[in-house]
Design a protein around this motif. Structure first.
Motif, PDB file in Angstrom:
ATOM      1  N   GLY A  94      -1.397 -33.339  77.534  1.00 40.86           N
ATOM      2  CA  GLY A  94       0.050 -33.477  77.436  1.00 40.86           C
ATOM      3  C   GLY A  94       0.772 -32.770  78.574  1.00 40.86           C
ATOM      4  N   SER A  95       1.957 -33.253  78.890  1.00 36.63           N
ATOM      5  CA  SER A  95       2.772 -32.557  79.889  1.00 36.63           C
ATOM      6  C   SER A  95       3.254 -31.235  79.301  1.00 36.63           C
ATOM      7  N   GLU A  96       3.693 -30.338  80.171  1.00 38.16           N
ATOM      8  CA  GLU A  96       4.187 -29.053  79.680  1.00 38.16           C
ATOM      9  C   GLU A  96       5.441 -29.236  78.830  1.00 38.16           C
ATOM     10  N   SER A  97       6.263 -30.225  79.156  1.00 40.52           N
ATOM     11  CA  SER A  97       7.450 -30.467  78.340  1.00 40.52           C
ATOM     12  C   SER A  97       7.053 -30.996  76.965  1.00 40.52           C
ATOM     13  N   HIS A  98       6.015 -31.840  76.901  1.00 46.97           N
ATOM     14  CA  HIS A  98       5.514 -32.341  75.621  1.00 46.97           C
ATOM     15  C   HIS A  98       5.039 -31.179  74.750  1.00 46.97           C
ATOM     16  N   ILE A  99       4.287 -30.274  75.343  1.00 44.97           N
ATOM     17  CA  ILE A  99       3.777 -29.112  74.614  1.00 44.97           C
ATOM     18  C   ILE A  99       4.928 -28.241  74.129  1.00 44.97           C
ATOM     19  N   ALA A 100       5.913 -28.015  74.997  1.00 48.56           N
ATOM     20  CA  ALA A 100       7.039 -27.145  74.639  1.00 48.56           C
ATOM     21  C   ALA A 100       7.902 -27.764  73.546  1.00 48.56           C
ATOM     22  N   VAL A 101       8.154 -29.070  73.619  1.00 46.21           N
ATOM     23  CA  VAL A 101       8.985 -29.729  72.607  1.00 46.21           C
ATOM     24  C   VAL A 101       8.300 -29.666  71.241  1.00 46.21           C
ATOM     25  N   ASN A 102       6.998 -29.871  71.199  1.00 47.17           N
ATOM     26  CA  ASN A 102       6.281 -29.721  69.935  1.00 47.17           C
ATOM     27  C   ASN A 102       6.403 -28.285  69.409  1.00 47.17           C
ATOM     28  N   LEU A 108       2.666 -20.281  68.748  1.00 48.49           N
ATOM     29  CA  LEU A 108       3.662 -21.305  68.472  1.00 48.49           C
ATOM     30  C   LEU A 108       3.309 -22.636  69.127  1.00 48.49           C
ATOM     31  N   VAL A 109       3.040 -22.625  70.426  1.00 51.69           N
ATOM     32  CA  VAL A 109       2.691 -23.897  71.067  1.00 51.69           C
ATOM     33  C   VAL A 109       1.278 -24.317  70.695  1.00 51.69           C
ATOM     34  N   GLY A 110       0.388 -23.344  70.485  1.00 53.92           N
ATOM     35  CA  GLY A 110      -0.971 -23.679  70.082  1.00 53.92           C
ATOM     36  C   GLY A 110      -1.037 -24.247  68.677  1.00 53.92           C
ATOM     37  N   ASN A 111      -0.167 -23.775  67.801  1.00 52.49           N
ATOM     38  CA  ASN A 111      -0.136 -24.249  66.434  1.00 52.49           C
ATOM     39  C   ASN A 111       0.520 -25.621  66.324  1.00 52.49           C
ATOM     40  N   ALA A 112       1.396 -25.928  67.272  1.00 49.78           N
ATOM     41  CA  ALA A 112       2.178 -27.166  67.212  1.00 49.78           C
ATOM     42  C   ALA A 112       1.504 -28.325  67.931  1.00 49.78           C
ATOM     43  N   ASN A 113       0.428 -28.058  68.650  1.00 55.09           N
ATOM     44  CA  ASN A 113      -0.220 -29.081  69.470  1.00 55.09           C
ATOM     45  C   ASN A 113      -1.706 -29.164  69.151  1.00 55.09           C
ATOM     46  N   THR A 114      -2.246 -30.366  69.244  1.00 60.94           N
ATOM     47  CA  THR A 114      -3.680 -30.549  69.087  1.00 60.94           C
ATOM     48  C   THR A 114      -4.391 -30.149  70.376  1.00 60.94           C
ATOM     49  N   TYR A 115      -5.710 -30.096  70.306  1.00 63.99           N
ATOM     50  CA  TYR A 115      -6.498 -29.835  71.515  1.00 63.99           C
ATOM     51  C   TYR A 115      -6.201 -30.896  72.582  1.00 63.99           C
ATOM     52  N   VAL A 116      -6.092 -32.148  72.161  1.00 64.80           N
ATOM     53  CA  VAL A 116      -5.795 -33.226  73.116  1.00 64.80           C
ATOM     54  C   VAL A 116      -4.414 -33.028  73.733  1.00 64.80           C
ATOM     55  N   ASP A 117      -3.425 -32.629  72.923  1.00 67.18           N
ATOM     56  CA  ASP A 117      -2.094 -32.343  73.458  1.00 67.18           C
ATOM     57  C   ASP A 117      -2.165 -31.259  74.541  1.00 67.18           C
ATOM     58  N   GLU A 175      -7.434 -22.864  88.729  1.00 67.41           N
ATOM     59  CA  GLU A 175      -7.111 -22.457  87.371  1.00 67.41           C
ATOM     60  C   GLU A 175      -7.586 -23.487  86.350  1.00 67.41           C
ATOM     61  N   SER A 176      -7.977 -23.014  85.203  1.00 65.77           N
ATOM     62  CA  SER A 176      -8.268 -23.919  84.094  1.00 65.77           C
ATOM     63  C   SER A 176      -6.951 -24.466  83.551  1.00 65.77           C
ATOM     64  N   ARG A 177      -7.045 -25.483  82.714  1.00 60.29           N
ATOM     65  CA  ARG A 177      -5.852 -26.051  82.092  1.00 60.29           C
ATOM     66  C   ARG A 177      -5.123 -24.996  81.245  1.00 60.29           C
ATOM     67  N   ALA A 178      -5.869 -24.162  80.523  1.00 60.27           N
ATOM     68  CA  ALA A 178      -5.236 -23.138  79.692  1.00 60.27           C
ATOM     69  C   ALA A 178      -4.413 -22.172  80.525  1.00 60.27           C
ATOM     70  N   GLU A 179      -4.861 -21.900  81.756  1.00 66.07           N
ATOM     71  CA  GLU A 179      -4.097 -21.024  82.642  1.00 66.07           C
ATOM     72  C   GLU A 179      -2.889 -21.744  83.229  1.00 66.07           C
ATOM     73  N   SER A 180      -3.063 -22.992  83.601  1.00 63.80           N
ATOM     74  CA  SER A 180      -1.983 -23.700  84.295  1.00 63.80           C
ATOM     75  C   SER A 180      -0.784 -23.946  83.385  1.00 63.80           C
ATOM     76  N   ILE A 181      -1.008 -23.994  82.063  1.00 58.47           N
ATOM     77  CA  ILE A 181       0.117 -24.178  81.128  1.00 58.47           C
ATOM     78  C   ILE A 181       0.609 -22.846  80.561  1.00 58.47           C
ATOM     79  N   GLY A 182       0.090 -21.732  81.060  1.00 62.84           N
ATOM     80  CA  GLY A 182       0.575 -20.418  80.647  1.00 62.84           C
ATOM     81  C   GLY A 182       0.085 -19.960  79.293  1.00 62.84           C
ATOM     82  N   PHE A 183      -1.030 -20.541  78.818  1.00 60.09           N
ATOM     83  CA  PHE A 183      -1.589 -20.138  77.526  1.00 60.09           C
ATOM     84  C   PHE A 183      -2.523 -18.943  77.674  1.00 60.09           C
TER      85      PHE A 183
END
Length: 409
Positions: free
Chosen positions: A71-79, A58-67, A149-157
């Motif tokens: 992007g902030s975690e709230s930006h990712i979640a809102v998308n 859901l969050v991966g489909n709604a956000n680009t790689y740059v996002d 942690e990598s970025r993917a880990e820090s955002i819970g992906f």
């Protein structure tokens, strides 16, 4: 009505009270005298259960790689929350999320604060170092060697784990965060940078540790894997769902049927994903070559097959979810495709057992006592599955949880 199970359409009425279907009848079910009742007249259209997608990000489909990277975690979640509503408006009333921090999005939807499908979260997918979920840069020190942690880990992906102890902790971490099932990476993938498709990831002992931890919580492990060796290793460890499997051979597919392991498959075709380098694009081409044969073997051997999309990091292509639902008709009869999109996928979701957040009632069917998740189709999908490819035009009414989400009549 197509009830999600039968191959025949029947005429009749459906009565909804609150969030459940309370009456289904070939004759008028009527209403309660003196009680206000809203009537939607189908007028020759086809009523069917809401559809489900067994493999979304859901969050991966709604956000680009740059996002995802900047992007902030709230930006990712809102998308992600916005895309949840889009999925619902495509007729998907339930989804199984296979990597991403979606439990809070799920909670907001369940409370009625926002519109979206029922979500079965996996939370972070679990990967070994250099595995399919390791998105740390090659010059970064791995967390297993005291790195950050990598970025993917820090955002819970994603969650990178090595050894039985870390795998146990990682599984339990996702359960603590609301996972209904666990996702583990057992082989290479197209999107990741370090792992060829032939690689086998996690030792048998590590995989058994993941299965044991999930089983203790009453749920199951699903595994990302394409290749034969990885599929066998996963099944031997007790995994209940193989995600993808496009590079399997016929004996391996037959083994899934014998062991009653689910194949959560996607009708991948070239163009569903785009990659910026030749290596990952080549892996994607190799994966797509296996789609037709694996579906044929699965039908031949009676494998339990679920349908999903696995779209990722290209929000502009999110609507392809509907096209891929219709594409299922390239491999199955229309009625078998519709069963898979409704009651079939729901059966896989129910493997979550006590972790199933919606276990109070069935879904994927039009039946008394079921969740009131319904679609009205302008046409007959048993005759023309392509109607599902254009939900804006062909789904005039969408009901989820007894709430009329869309009524264009």
């Amino acid at each position: 009505m197509f009830d999600g199970v039968s191959g025949n359409l029947v005429g009749g009425d459906v009565l909804i009270d609150g969030d459940r279907v309370v009456g289904v009848s070939e004759s008028p079910v009527g209403d309660e005298p003196g009680r206000e009742t809203q009537v939607i007249e189908g007028r020759g259209r086809v009523l069917m259960p809401g559809m489900s997608d067994a493999h979304v990000h859901l969050v991966g489909n709604a956000n680009t790689y740059v996002d995802m990277v900047t992007g902030s975690e709230s930006h990712i979640a809102v998308n992600g929350l916005a895309e949840a509503r889009n999925m619902l408006l495509r007729g998907f009333t339930a989804v199984r999320d296979m990597a991403g921090d979606t439990s809070s999005i799920k909670s907001a939807i369940d409370r009625g604060q926002f519109q979206g499908p029922r979500i079965y979260p996996s939370q972070a997918a679990i990967s070994q170092t250099s595995g399919h979920g390791d998105f740390g840069f090659v010059y970064d020190t791995p967390t297993a060697l005291a790195g950050v942690e990598s970025r993917a880990e820090s955002i819970g992906f994603m969650r990178v784990a090595n050894g039985e102890a870390q795998v146990l902790a990682s599984v339990r971490e996702q359960l603590k965060k609301g996972a209904s099932q666990i996702k583990v990476m057992v082989g290479g993938g197209a999107a990741s940078m370090y792992d060829p498709l032939y690689t086998v990831q996690f030792t048998p002992a590590e995989l058994r540790a993941a299965v044991d931890a999930a089983t203790d919580y009453g749920t199951y492990v699903a595994t990302h894997v394409y290749n034969v060796t990885g599929i066998h290793r996963a099944v031997e460890a007790g995994v209940k769902s193989i995600e993808h499997g496009h590079l399997a051979d016929e004996p391996t597919i037959a083994m899934l049927a014998e062991r009653e392991v689910w194949l959560s498959m996607q009708p991948f075709a070239l163009g569903d994903h785009h990659y910026p380098d030749a290596d990952r694009a080549g892996k994607d081409r190799e994966i797509c070559t296996g789609t037709d044969s694996v579906y044929e073997w699965a039908k031949k051997h009676g494998v339990k097959v679920a349908w999903g999309t696995d779209l990722l990091l290209e929000p502009q292509l999110a609507a392809r979810q509907s096209e891929m639902a219709a594409r299922l008709g390239d491999h199955y009869s229309n009625v078998d495709a519709l069963r898979m999109l409704t009651s079939g996928n729901a059966e896989l979701f129910r493997l979550a057992g006590e972790r199933d957040p919606y276990r109070q009632a069935p879904f994927g069917v039009v039946a008394k006592g079921a969740w009131a998740d319904l679609l009205l189709v302008d046409g007959n999908p048993l005759e023309d599955l392509d109607l599902l490819a254009d939900p804006g035009k062909n789904l005039p009414v969408i009901v989820k949880d007894g709430e009329i989400v869309k009524n264009a009549l």
